[in-house]
Design a protein around this motif. Sequence first.
Motif, short mmCIF file in Angstrom:
data_model
loop_
_atom_site.label_atom_id
_atom_site.label_comp_id
_atom_site.label_asym_id
_atom_site.label_seq_id
_atom_site.Cartn_x
_atom_site.Cartn_y
_atom_site.Cartn_z
N LYS A 208 -31.33 -4.14 26.38
CA LYS A 208 -30.23 -4.13 25.62
C LYS A 208 -29.89 -2.98 24.96
N VAL A 209 -28.74 -2.30 25.05
CA VAL A 209 -28.56 -1.03 24.45
C VAL A 209 -27.35 -1.18 23.56
N THR A 210 -27.70 -0.92 22.33
CA THR A 210 -26.57 -0.99 21.32
C THR A 210 -26.76 0.22 20.47
N GLU A 211 -25.04 0.56 20.02
CA GLU A 211 -24.88 1.86 19.27
C GLU A 211 -25.47 1.73 17.93
N GLN A 212 -26.20 2.91 17.45
CA GLN A 212 -26.61 3.06 16.13
C GLN A 212 -26.25 4.49 15.70
N ALA A 213 -25.44 4.53 14.67
CA ALA A 213 -25.04 5.80 14.26
C ALA A 213 -25.90 6.72 13.75
N TYR A 214 -26.07 7.87 13.71
CA TYR A 214 -27.08 8.63 12.99
C TYR A 214 -26.32 9.85 12.33
N PHE A 215 -26.97 10.55 11.37
CA PHE A 215 -26.33 11.55 10.69
C PHE A 215 -27.28 12.95 11.08
N TYR A 216 -26.58 13.94 11.76
CA TYR A 216 -27.32 14.95 11.81
C TYR A 216 -26.95 16.13 10.57
N LEU A 217 -28.23 16.31 9.83
CA LEU A 217 -27.71 17.02 8.70
C LEU A 217 -27.69 18.61 9.06
N GLY A 218 -28.27 19.17 10.23
CA GLY A 218 -28.29 20.31 10.22
C GLY A 218 -29.69 21.29 10.20
N GLN A 219 -29.73 22.45 10.23
CA GLN A 219 -31.09 23.13 10.34
C GLN A 219 -31.46 23.44 8.90
N ILE A 220 -32.80 23.56 8.93
CA ILE A 220 -33.43 23.94 7.65
C ILE A 220 -34.40 25.06 7.85
N GLY A 221 -34.84 25.71 6.81
CA GLY A 221 -35.74 27.16 6.91
C GLY A 221 -37.10 26.90 7.07
N HIS A 222 -37.79 25.85 6.24
CA HIS A 222 -39.07 25.70 6.59
C HIS A 222 -39.46 24.14 6.06
N LEU A 223 -40.83 23.90 6.64
CA LEU A 223 -41.27 22.69 6.25
C LEU A 223 -42.73 22.66 5.77
N VAL A 224 -43.14 22.17 4.82
CA VAL A 224 -44.72 22.22 4.59
C VAL A 224 -45.17 20.79 4.07
N PRO A 225 -46.40 20.27 4.68
CA PRO A 225 -46.82 19.07 4.30
C PRO A 225 -47.40 19.04 2.96
N PRO A 226 -47.65 17.82 2.22
CA PRO A 226 -47.22 16.72 2.83
C PRO A 226 -45.92 15.92 2.99
N PHE A 227 -45.71 15.23 3.77
CA PHE A 227 -44.44 14.70 4.16
C PHE A 227 -44.02 13.18 3.82
N TYR A 228 -44.99 12.58 2.98
CA TYR A 228 -44.47 11.39 2.28
C TYR A 228 -43.34 11.51 1.31
N ILE A 229 -42.50 10.63 1.55
CA ILE A 229 -41.26 10.67 0.49
C ILE A 229 -40.76 9.23 0.45
N ASP A 230 -40.21 9.00 -0.81
CA ASP A 230 -39.59 7.80 -1.14
C ASP A 230 -38.30 8.11 -1.21
N ASN A 231 -37.47 6.83 -1.58
CA ASN A 231 -36.11 6.73 -1.45
C ASN A 231 -35.64 7.90 -2.58
N ARG A 232 -36.16 7.79 -3.59
CA ARG A 232 -35.20 8.81 -4.75
C ARG A 232 -35.72 10.35 -4.42
N ARG A 233 -36.93 10.52 -3.95
CA ARG A 233 -37.21 11.87 -3.52
C ARG A 233 -36.38 12.38 -2.23
N LEU A 234 -35.89 11.36 -1.49
CA LEU A 234 -35.34 11.65 -0.17
C LEU A 234 -33.80 11.92 -0.72
N ILE A 235 -33.19 11.22 -1.62
CA ILE A 235 -31.77 11.48 -1.82
C ILE A 235 -31.94 12.64 -2.73
N SER A 236 -32.69 13.10 -3.53
CA SER A 236 -32.73 14.46 -4.14
C SER A 236 -32.88 15.41 -2.99
N TYR A 237 -33.79 15.29 -1.87
CA TYR A 237 -33.89 16.15 -0.89
C TYR A 237 -32.74 16.51 -0.11
#
Length: 584
Positions: A208-237
């Motif tokens: 069964k295939v149903t539509e689910q919208a996603y938001f593509y934010l764009g491109q970033i310059g770098h990523l460095v671990p660790p990558f654990y994140i909570d809700n508040r840090r996600l909003i800030s990010y």
Amino acid sequence: MMDFDQLRERAFEDLAKIFTIEKTTVDVKTRLGTPKKIEQWKVTLEVPLPEGVTDFTVLVELKDDFPLSLPVIYLAEDDYEKIKYVPHIDDRRNICLFDNENIKLDPDRPAEIIKACLKQAATIISDGITGVNNGDFVDEIVAYWANVYDPKDQVFEAYLGDGIDAIAPGVHPGHLLSPAYHNVDFLMSSGSEQSQQVIAFFKTRGHKVTEQAYFYLGQIGHLVPPFYIDNRRLISYLREHFSSQWSAVKRYLNQSFGPKIFAFSLEVNGQLVFFGFYIPAIQAKIDGWRRTSLTSLNVLDTVQPSKAVARIAFKYFSQTRLQKRTDGILNTKPAYKFMVAGLGSIGSNLLSGLNSLEVSEFVLCDPDIFALENVNRHLLSFNEVGKAKVDALAKYLTFQNPFLHVHTHKGSIVDMIRSRSGLMNTMDVIFCAIGKDAIENYVLESLSEGIIGRPVMLFWVEPYLAGGHALYIRPSTGFSLKDLETNGYYRYNVISAETYADPGRQTLLREAGCQGSYVPYGKAAISLFFAHLIPELYRIIAEPPDTNIAISYAGDLSLAVAQDLQLSDFGNTLRSHQLTTNAI
């Protein structure tokens, strides 16, 4: 014969002369979940650092087939906690030493194999602590994104469709799969034709295939671990790194309390690599909040700020990616388009060979239902008995390659010529494995009169596959099968005309009932026929000849003789499994 236990023991004794080393036993679970005791060697490794040499403990694990395989080396847990999140050491403390595909081992020197691995482990630890290899994070960023950094961490896999590199930031339609396909239940699609083909493939499989919208934010310059994140840090990010999209992000978050998916990309070695966050549906009724004033953003940032956010590790589900991952090169030529009429034992096995080429479109034509007696030498299986051959083979092809366009016609090629010649004339080659002279002559007449404007190839075989034949006929050449007949028999038959004319010879077998005759030959004989024929077919397809061609194959001639089948003069010039071609 190699004595694995003796080689392991010899390696231990050699290493004990230069390392502090001891044997330990640990309990692990097998893939089936049953407990198993394995041996590890605890080794003290001297690692050079700017402040001096420092001891680290590593655990060396040898597989049962060592020294035919590399050892696995883990960093001891206490030492890992001191330096974790350095390149080439994952969350299981496994030190990624070498690319196994590029390693040549000398099994006669087992201790040297382990010493080389320990030396590489020491280098990785040293370079990680001093930051020398920090740039390697980018090369292995997908693996680090999928690591577990906290007991509450969750990482899900999702698929990327073709053309995703070209999408603009903003909201796009994705698709949820139920049930999941190999633990993946989300496709981030671009809306391209290939993405739609993948969706059609999942529907064919019963998802069964149903539509689910996603938001593509764009491109970033770098990523460095660790990558654990909570809700508040996600909003800030999101607010900090994608400030230009923040207003649109808030609208997307607050439009409903349903699940949300964010994706972004990072350029790695000239290609975009995608990463994502998943926020599950939010409980809209929360004590102390009015329903009218509550938004998703309120909940994430204020009510549930410390709740862990699941990460999404994407992998491509696209023809371009799969081809590059296997072939190593991308095909720049237009993909082929083929029609195959007559989907019996010869036509279906021919279809399998053609499908190995870069094909974008097939037309399948056959009026018959797949019967039990067809199974033994056919491409299809007992599972497809009772189904229309065109439908069963279309499904087979789609499951082999979801990016194919497959047209089906549950009728004869005569019907196709009368009603769908336009589609036929978009093909590169029309293959016919019908084995009926009258229909084949009608096809050739249509070719001569210009109704069919594409090359036609005819296929048939002789009893016990003593001979197999193919004709390549160009349009508008006026060719007729009678041009290759002598006294009503094909000029390049392997079995003699006298044998065919003798009613006492069993060139056809017969079962009880109407139309119970059939040509005897086995599946192994078909495989040998196509093993010799396919390379020649590929050459013809790649470089279409400027003349008509007859291809003849001699099967196991000793079997023909054993069945008291006399060979023709032409057959007597051939050896078993020989392929010949003649311009006609």
